[in-house]
Motif scaffolding. Structure first.
Motif, PDB file in Angstrom:
ATOM      1  N   GLY A 279      42.332  44.520  39.372  1.00 55.01           N
ATOM      2  CA  GLY A 279      41.040  44.642  38.705  1.00 55.01           C
ATOM      3  C   GLY A 279      41.219  45.372  37.392  1.00 55.01           C
ATOM      4  N   ALA A 280      41.106  44.632  36.293  1.00 52.18           N
ATOM      5  CA  ALA A 280      41.315  45.239  34.973  1.00 52.18           C
ATOM      6  C   ALA A 280      40.108  46.028  34.499  1.00 52.18           C
ATOM      7  N   GLY A 281      38.983  45.936  35.222  1.00 53.87           N
ATOM      8  CA  GLY A 281      37.789  46.695  34.856  1.00 53.87           C
ATOM      9  C   GLY A 281      37.005  46.057  33.727  1.00 53.87           C
ATOM     10  N   ASP A 282      35.883  46.670  33.389  1.00 50.42           N
ATOM     11  CA  ASP A 282      35.145  46.255  32.189  1.00 50.42           C
ATOM     12  C   ASP A 282      35.867  46.798  30.960  1.00 50.42           C
ATOM     13  N   PHE A 283      35.710  46.103  29.842  1.00 45.64           N
ATOM     14  CA  PHE A 283      36.237  46.633  28.586  1.00 45.64           C
ATOM     15  C   PHE A 283      35.102  46.958  27.634  1.00 45.64           C
TER      16      PHE A 283
END
Length: 370
Positions: A279-283
């Motif tokens: 999960g790269a997350g929100d940017f």
């Protein structure tokens, strides 16, 4: 060693409030249960952190990410664009939230020299087939590659191909799963626009992807699977996702898994030398001022800079730059944010066999082994 450095990040959400402060905002009306205007998201952010500028330059939202990209000089820049680029009024009736950025604001992506937008996610069809067509045309006109959505199943399933200056290519396949909110009615099919949707994470699905990779892969290609999967606001990594990621590496020859959907960073794994971002997350998002999920820190983000060996696809290095959204702009995270990201990544990655260290220049570096 012949290596290539990439830039990856999680969800880039340029609709609603962010679209409203750009030079060419869409009409602000929404169909959400609690919000009827995109301007309300601007007001929430202003109530928390003070006035926001209006009609900002196209590079504004990227903030400190622009000099960091220039410093790191990646050969390819890849994002999950979780926003339709359209002025369509065909709001999807089954959706409670609709993201769109006006096509005239597409230079926002060019400002960061984005090479590829993964579009297999649960917002690209928020404004209907007309909105998807306009999104594809706007990105194509900007010279940006796309993967994961198209006018039929062939286009949606085709990988984006980024030629590297020294030879070789970066190949990006993008997929979405039902558990990320992509229903079967959004799946691209023969003669039907839509998303490159996976019906499951089974061995048969792995075999299908493996055949797709073999059909187009050449020597010195780096193969990335960008996949929208999992629940929002949940650190858990289901066994099915780990199995699927491992099988893509073992059986399909994939070199890097670029996972996203959770709205926050998740654990990282180095499996047989290949990088798995679960999960790269929100940017970039317009969540500033929204209460309820503060424990997951969706204001904090990471710029992922993996360096891969072009011959083997194995990870040579992973450097991560901590960032934070403030005033709808992504800038270097403060010390407490860096500490939170460092501690969270270690807590979630150590069970997967990896640790994260904080370097002297306030970046985070992945290490294999507990």
């Amino acid at each position: 060693m012949n290596c290539v450095k990439l830039f990856l990040c999680g969800d880039v959400m340029l609709g609603r409030g962010i679209d409203q402060i750009l030079p060419h905002p869409n009409r602000p009306h929404l169909f959400e249960p609690y919000m009827r205007s995109a301007r309300d998201y601007v007001s929430l952010a202003e109530a928390k952190n003070g006035p926001l500028p209006e009609c900002v330059p196209f590079g504004y939202v990227w903030g400190d990410a622009l000099p960091e990209l220039q410093r790191m000089c990646p050969a390819a820049r890849i994002i999950n664009l979780e926003t339709a680029v359209t002025s369509s009024e065909d709001a999807s009736p089954r959706k409670g939230i609709h993201y769109r950025m006006h096509p005239a604001n597409a230079p926002v992506l060019s400002a960061a020299k984005i090479d590829c937008c993964a579009l297999a996610n649960n917002h690209v069809l928020d404004w209907g087939y007309r909105g998807l067509k306009e999104t594809l045309n706007a990105l194509r006109s900007a010279g940006i590659h796309t993967a994961g959505a198209g006018q039929d199943d062939i286009e949606a399933g085709a990988p984006a191909l980024i030629e590297l200056a020294g030879g070789g290519r970066v190949m990006i396949f993008a997929f979405a799963t039902e558990c990320s909110g992509v229903g079967a009615d959004w799946a691209a099919d023969r003669g039907r626009p839509g998303v490159n949707r996976l019906s499951d994470l089974s061995p048969d699905t792995v075999c299908t992807i493996a055949a797709q990779v073999r059909a187009v892969r050449q020597a010195a290609d780096v193969v990335i699977v960008s996949i929208h999967w999992g629940e929002n606001f949940d650190f858990d990594i289901p066994a099915s996702q780990r199995y699927f990621a491992h099988e893509l590496i073992d059986s399909a020859g994939v070199d890097l898994i670029h996972g996203h959907s959770s709205h926050h960073v998740k654990g990282i794994e180095l499996y047989r030398g290949k990088l798995v971002l679960y999960g790269a997350g929100d940017f970039i998002n317009d969540y500033e001022g929204i209460a309820g999920q503060e424990a997951f820190r969706s204001d904090l983000a990471l710029m992922y800079f993996p360096t891969l060996d072009l011959e083997t696809g194995t990870l040579a290095e992973l450097s991560m730059t901590p960032m934070q959204t403030h005033h709808f702009q992504i800038n270097r995270a403060p010390d407490e944010g860096i500490r939170w990201l460092h501690e969270t990544l270690n807590r979630e990655s150590q069970p997967l066999g990896a640790t994260v260290e904080r370097s002297g220049n306030d970046t985070l570096v992945l290490r294999a082994g507990a």
